[in-house]
Design a protein around this motif. Structure first.
Motif, PDB file in Angstrom:
ATOM      1  N   LEU A   1       0.823  -1.265   0.192  1.00 23.97           N
ATOM      2  CA  LEU A   1      -0.051  -0.063   0.009  1.00 23.97           C
ATOM      3  C   LEU A   1       0.883   1.364   0.183  1.00 23.97           C
ATOM      4  O   LEU A   1       0.531   2.249  -0.708  1.00 23.97           O
ATOM      5  CB  LEU A   1      -0.823   0.038   1.377  1.00 23.97           C
ATOM      6  N   THR A   2       1.936   1.323   0.736  1.00 28.61           N
ATOM      7  CA  THR A   2       2.903   2.345   0.921  1.00 28.61           C
ATOM      8  C   THR A   2       3.634   2.546  -0.734  1.00 28.61           C
ATOM      9  O   THR A   2       3.705   3.676  -0.973  1.00 28.61           O
ATOM     10  CB  THR A   2       4.043   2.252   1.835  1.00 28.61           C
ATOM     11  N   MET A   3       3.888   1.420  -1.439  1.00 34.12           N
ATOM     12  CA  MET A   3       4.455   1.444  -2.748  1.00 34.12           C
ATOM     13  C   MET A   3       3.496   1.903  -3.643  1.00 34.12           C
ATOM     14  O   MET A   3       3.759   2.770  -4.498  1.00 34.12           O
ATOM     15  CB  MET A   3       4.911  -0.120  -2.949  1.00 34.12           C
ATOM     16  N   ILE A   4       2.157   1.685  -3.435  1.00 39.48           N
ATOM     17  CA  ILE A   4       1.047   2.135  -4.270  1.00 39.48           C
ATOM     18  C   ILE A   4       1.075   3.579  -4.305  1.00 39.48           C
ATOM     19  O   ILE A   4       0.676   4.330  -5.193  1.00 39.48           O
ATOM     20  CB  ILE A   4      -0.219   1.472  -4.205  1.00 39.48           C
ATOM     21  N   ALA A   5       1.183   3.999  -2.803  1.00 33.88           N
ATOM     22  CA  ALA A   5       1.043   5.553  -2.692  1.00 33.88           C
ATOM     23  C   ALA A   5       2.353   6.222  -3.201  1.00 33.88           C
ATOM     24  O   ALA A   5       2.484   7.429  -2.918  1.00 33.88           O
ATOM     25  CB  ALA A   5       0.835   5.788  -1.379  1.00 33.88           C
ATOM     26  N   GLY A   6       3.302   5.559  -3.700  1.00 34.86           N
ATOM     27  CA  GLY A   6       4.719   6.036  -4.086  1.00 34.86           C
ATOM     28  C   GLY A   6       5.520   6.167  -3.086  1.00 34.86           C
ATOM     29  O   GLY A   6       6.601   7.296  -3.347  1.00 34.86           O
ATOM     30  N   GLU A   7       5.479   5.450  -1.996  1.00 34.30           N
ATOM     31  CA  GLU A   7       6.421   5.657  -0.805  1.00 34.30           C
ATOM     32  C   GLU A   7       6.923   4.404  -0.543  1.00 34.30           C
ATOM     33  O   GLU A   7       6.618   3.291  -1.232  1.00 34.30           O
ATOM     34  CB  GLU A   7       5.635   6.063   0.428  1.00 34.30           C
ATOM     35  N   PHE A   8       7.453   4.398   0.535  1.00 34.13           N
ATOM     36  CA  PHE A   8       8.174   2.738   0.840  1.00 34.13           C
ATOM     37  C   PHE A   8       8.287   2.839   2.480  1.00 34.13           C
ATOM     38  O   PHE A   8       8.616   3.774   3.033  1.00 34.13           O
ATOM     39  CB  PHE A   8       9.555   2.695   0.441  1.00 34.13           C
ATOM     40  N   ASP A   9       7.882   1.478   2.854  1.00 36.90           N
ATOM     41  CA  ASP A   9       8.124   1.341   4.405  1.00 36.90           C
ATOM     42  C   ASP A   9       9.050   0.291   4.759  1.00 36.90           C
ATOM     43  O   ASP A   9       8.710  -0.836   4.880  1.00 36.90           O
ATOM     44  CB  ASP A   9       6.744   0.943   4.952  1.00 36.90           C
ATOM     45  N   LEU A  10      10.067   0.789   5.199  1.00 37.11           N
ATOM     46  CA  LEU A  10      11.410  -0.230   5.444  1.00 37.11           C
ATOM     47  C   LEU A  10      11.300  -0.856   6.712  1.00 37.11           C
ATOM     48  O   LEU A  10      12.121  -1.649   6.973  1.00 37.11           O
ATOM     49  CB  LEU A  10      12.742   0.621   5.040  1.00 37.11           C
ATOM     50  N   SER A  11      10.329  -0.416   7.549  1.00 37.54           N
ATOM     51  CA  SER A  11      10.460  -0.590   9.072  1.00 37.54           C
ATOM     52  C   SER A  11       9.548  -2.053   9.389  1.00 37.54           C
ATOM     53  O   SER A  11       9.310  -2.547  10.498  1.00 37.54           O
ATOM     54  CB  SER A  11       9.972   0.372   9.842  1.00 37.54           C
TER      55      SER A  11
ATOM     56  N   VAL B   1       3.252   4.311  15.616  1.00 38.15           N
ATOM     57  CA  VAL B   1       4.269   4.490  14.731  1.00 38.15           C
ATOM     58  C   VAL B   1       4.151   4.636  13.246  1.00 38.15           C
ATOM     59  O   VAL B   1       4.631   5.569  12.578  1.00 38.15           O
ATOM     60  CB  VAL B   1       5.089   2.878  14.941  1.00 38.15           C
ATOM     61  N   GLY B   2       3.033   4.085  12.634  1.00 37.78           N
ATOM     62  CA  GLY B   2       2.709   4.577  11.380  1.00 37.78           C
ATOM     63  C   GLY B   2       2.304   5.853  11.462  1.00 37.78           C
ATOM     64  O   GLY B   2       2.367   6.383   9.954  1.00 37.78           O
ATOM     65  N   GLY B   3       1.507   6.397  12.200  1.00 39.87           N
ATOM     66  CA  GLY B   3       0.911   7.515  12.328  1.00 39.87           C
ATOM     67  C   GLY B   3       2.227   8.869  12.323  1.00 39.87           C
ATOM     68  O   GLY B   3       2.179   9.678  11.655  1.00 39.87           O
TER      69      GLY B   3
ATOM     70  N   ARG C   1      -8.997   5.438  -4.204  1.00 40.92           N
ATOM     71  CA  ARG C   1      -8.771   6.188  -5.608  1.00 40.92           C
ATOM     72  C   ARG C   1      -7.608   7.340  -5.285  1.00 40.92           C
ATOM     73  O   ARG C   1      -6.901   7.421  -6.233  1.00 40.92           O
ATOM     74  CB  ARG C   1     -10.205   6.657  -5.990  1.00 40.92           C
ATOM     75  N   ASP C   2      -7.825   7.836  -4.004  1.00 39.42           N
ATOM     76  CA  ASP C   2      -7.001   8.769  -3.826  1.00 39.42           C
ATOM     77  C   ASP C   2      -5.336   8.437  -3.678  1.00 39.42           C
ATOM     78  O   ASP C   2      -4.501   8.987  -4.006  1.00 39.42           O
ATOM     79  CB  ASP C   2      -7.352   9.777  -2.644  1.00 39.42           C
ATOM     80  N   ILE C   3      -5.385   7.350  -3.025  1.00 36.16           N
ATOM     81  CA  ILE C   3      -4.097   6.569  -2.706  1.00 36.16           C
ATOM     82  C   ILE C   3      -3.372   6.223  -4.101  1.00 36.16           C
ATOM     83  O   ILE C   3      -2.140   6.556  -4.255  1.00 36.16           O
ATOM     84  CB  ILE C   3      -4.299   5.350  -1.937  1.00 36.16           C
ATOM     85  N   ARG C   4      -4.070   5.798  -5.126  1.00 34.48           N
ATOM     86  CA  ARG C   4      -3.546   5.208  -6.176  1.00 34.48           C
ATOM     87  C   ARG C   4      -3.162   6.734  -7.049  1.00 34.48           C
ATOM     88  O   ARG C   4      -2.115   6.788  -7.660  1.00 34.48           O
ATOM     89  CB  ARG C   4      -4.572   4.621  -7.069  1.00 34.48           C
ATOM     90  N   VAL C   5      -4.031   7.776  -6.885  1.00 33.52           N
ATOM     91  CA  VAL C   5      -3.696   8.993  -7.634  1.00 33.52           C
ATOM     92  C   VAL C   5      -2.456   9.584  -6.903  1.00 33.52           C
ATOM     93  O   VAL C   5      -1.626  10.071  -7.499  1.00 33.52           O
ATOM     94  CB  VAL C   5      -4.871   9.762  -7.690  1.00 33.52           C
ATOM     95  N   VAL C   6      -2.443   9.685  -5.845  1.00 36.64           N
ATOM     96  CA  VAL C   6      -1.206  10.217  -4.947  1.00 36.64           C
ATOM     97  C   VAL C   6       0.190   9.365  -5.436  1.00 36.64           C
ATOM     98  O   VAL C   6       1.077  10.169  -5.518  1.00 36.64           O
ATOM     99  CB  VAL C   6      -1.472   9.939  -3.255  1.00 36.64           C
TER     100      VAL C   6
ATOM    101  N   LEU D   1      -1.506   9.185   2.757  1.00 34.45           N
ATOM    102  CA  LEU D   1      -0.337   8.848   3.321  1.00 34.45           C
ATOM    103  C   LEU D   1      -0.488   8.238   4.811  1.00 34.45           C
ATOM    104  O   LEU D   1       0.247   7.220   5.305  1.00 34.45           O
ATOM    105  CB  LEU D   1       0.871   9.617   3.243  1.00 34.45           C
ATOM    106  N   LEU D   2      -1.282   8.916   5.520  1.00 32.63           N
ATOM    107  CA  LEU D   2      -1.446   8.428   6.969  1.00 32.63           C
ATOM    108  C   LEU D   2      -2.199   7.067   6.921  1.00 32.63           C
ATOM    109  O   LEU D   2      -1.757   6.212   7.802  1.00 32.63           O
ATOM    110  CB  LEU D   2      -2.627   9.365   7.637  1.00 32.63           C
ATOM    111  N   ILE D   3      -3.131   6.902   6.109  1.00 38.49           N
ATOM    112  CA  ILE D   3      -3.844   5.571   5.956  1.00 38.49           C
ATOM    113  C   ILE D   3      -2.789   4.395   5.583  1.00 38.49           C
ATOM    114  O   ILE D   3      -2.747   3.424   6.346  1.00 38.49           O
ATOM    115  CB  ILE D   3      -4.960   5.503   5.065  1.00 38.49           C
TER     116      ILE D   3
END
Length: 327
Positions: free
Chosen positions: A60-70, A104-106, A187-192, A210-212
Motif C-alpha cells: 500500500l505504501t508502494m502504491i502511494a509512491g512511498e516505501f516502508d522499510l520498517s 508508529v505508522g502515524g 482512488r486517492d491513494i492510487r492517484v497520490v 499517506l496516513l492511511i
C-alpha cells in the motif's frame, strides 16, 4: 497508450503471473507428490499467512509512491509486545501491539507529509529504532508464554489446508481490496502514487492518504508478528529479519510498481502465493537456502523485465504477428 490497451496489458500481465503460479504447482507436484498433500499445503498456507500479511501492508505504501522499510522490525516488536504486555491475556497484548503500530505508522506518515522528508529516510530511522526497542523488550533472550490455547486456536487445521491465521490473512486481503477498489480514499491513494502534484491540485487528500497507508503497513506487520508469536508461543528480537525483502519481492512479483500508482491487493496476493509456492516446493525437493534465494532473484528479475521494455517489445511483436495473420 489507450485505456483499452492498458487494460489488455494489465490482464496479460496478470494471466502471465497466474500461469506461472499454476506451472509451479504442477512442476513441484510432479517432482514430489508430497507437495500436494494436505500436510504440506497446510504448511504452505501458514507461510503465506506471514508473508502475505506483511506484503499487503507494505504494498500500500508502494502504491502511494512511498516505501516502508520498517515492516520487518515491526513484526518483531508486534510479537514481543503481544507476549510481554499480554500477561494473562494474549488478546490484550495483541491490542497493545496494534495500538503501538498505529502510533508508529502515524508518526511516519506525519513526518513524511508535513516535513516533506523521504519515506526511505524516515522508515530507515523507524527500522533502527524499532529494532533497538525489540532487543530491549527481549532483554537478550527469547520471550515465551505458557498460554498455548490461543495459538492452538489460530493453527488448528480448517478443511485440512487452512487455519484461522491463514483465513484472517485472506480476509484482510479481501477487506483491503474492497477499500482500494470501491472507496474514494482508495482512488486517492492510487492517484497520490502516480501523480502527486496533480492529486493535490485536484483536491485529493495527500496527507490523509499517506496516513492511511503507513498506519495499515505498520498494523498489518504488527498483526502478522502478533499471530506468529501466539502460534509459536514465543517471540524474539530477530524475528522478521528477512521479511522486508521477501515482502518487497512479493509485491513486485505481483505487479506493484516501485514508481507508485499501480497494483492491487489481488496482485499482491498472487505475488505472495508465487513466492510461497516456489520457496515451499524448492525446500521440499531438498534445495538449500542459497539456491532458494538465487531462484527468487531470477524470478524477480524476469518479472521486472517482462513488466518493462522487454514485455512491451514482446507484446508489440505479438500484436504485429496477429495483425499479419489476420491480413
Amino acid at each position: 497508450m489507450t485505456t483499452r490497451y492498458k487494460s489488455k496489458a494489465v490482464s496479460g500481465a496478470t494471466l502471465l503471473r497466474l500461469a506461472l503460479l499454476i506451472a509451479l504447482v504442477v512442476i513441484f507436484a510432479l517432482w514430489n507428490p508430497a507437495f500436494i498433500s494436505g500436510r504440506n499445503l497446510y504448511a504452505l498456507m501458514q507461510s503465506f499467512a506471514l508473508l502475505g500479511m506483511v506484503a499487503l501492508g507494505l504494498s500500500l505504501t508502494m502504491i502511494a509512491g512511498e516505501f516502508d522499510l520498517s515492516v520487518g522490525s515491526m513484526v518483531a516488536v508486534g510479537g514481543l509486545l503481544t507476549l510481554v504486555a499480554g500477561g494473562d491475556s494474549l488478546v490484550g497484548g495483541m491490542g497493545v501491539a496494534l495500538a503501538f503500530a498505529v502510533l508508529v505508522g502515524g508518526v511516519n506518515a506525519i513526518v513524511i507529509s508535513r516535513f516533506n522528508v523521504s519515506s526511505l529516510v524516515v522508515t530507515v530511522g523507524s527500522m533502527m529504532a524499532l529494532s533497538g526497542f525489540a532487543f530491549w523488550l527481549a532483554g537478550g533472550k527469547v520471550i515465551s508464554t505458557d498460554d498455548f490455547d490461543l495459538g492452538f486456536a489460530l493453527d488448528d487445521p480448517i478443511f485440512a489446508v487452512f487455519s484461522a491465521r491463514s483465513l484472517i490473512t485472506l480476509a484482510t486481503f479481501a477487506l483491503v481490496g474492497i477499500f482500494m477498489h470501491y472507496t474514494l480514499m482508495g482512488r486517492d491513494i492510487r492517484v497520490v502514487g502516480s501523480k502527486r502534484q496533480v492529486a493535490a491540485a485536484s483536491g485529493a487528500k495527500v496527507g490523509r492518504s499517506l496516513l492511511i497507508v503507513f498506519v495499515l503497513s505498520a498494523v498489518t506487520a504488527a498483526l502478522a508478528g502478533s499471530m506468529l508469536s501466539m502460534s509459536l508461543a514465543s517471540a524474539a528480537a530477530t524475528t522478521g529479519g528477512n521479511l522486508m525483502l521477501q515482502a518487497v519481492s512479493a509485491a513486485i512479483v505481483g505487479g506493484v510498481a516501485l514508481s507508485g500508482g499501480s497494483g492491487t491487493p489481488a496482485h499482491v496476493l498472487l505475488g505472495s502465493l508465487i513466492l510461497t509456492v516456489m520457496n515451499n516446493g524448492m525446500s521440499l525437493i531438498g534445495m538449500g537456502a542459497t539456491g532458494i534465494l538465487f531462484a527468487n532473484g531470477l524470478v524477480l528479475m524476469g518479472i521486472v523485465l517482462l513488466d518493462g521494455q522487454l514485455g512491451a517489445w514482446i507484446s508489440e511483436r505479438l500484436t504485429m504477428l496477429r495483425a499479419g495473420h489476420s491480413a
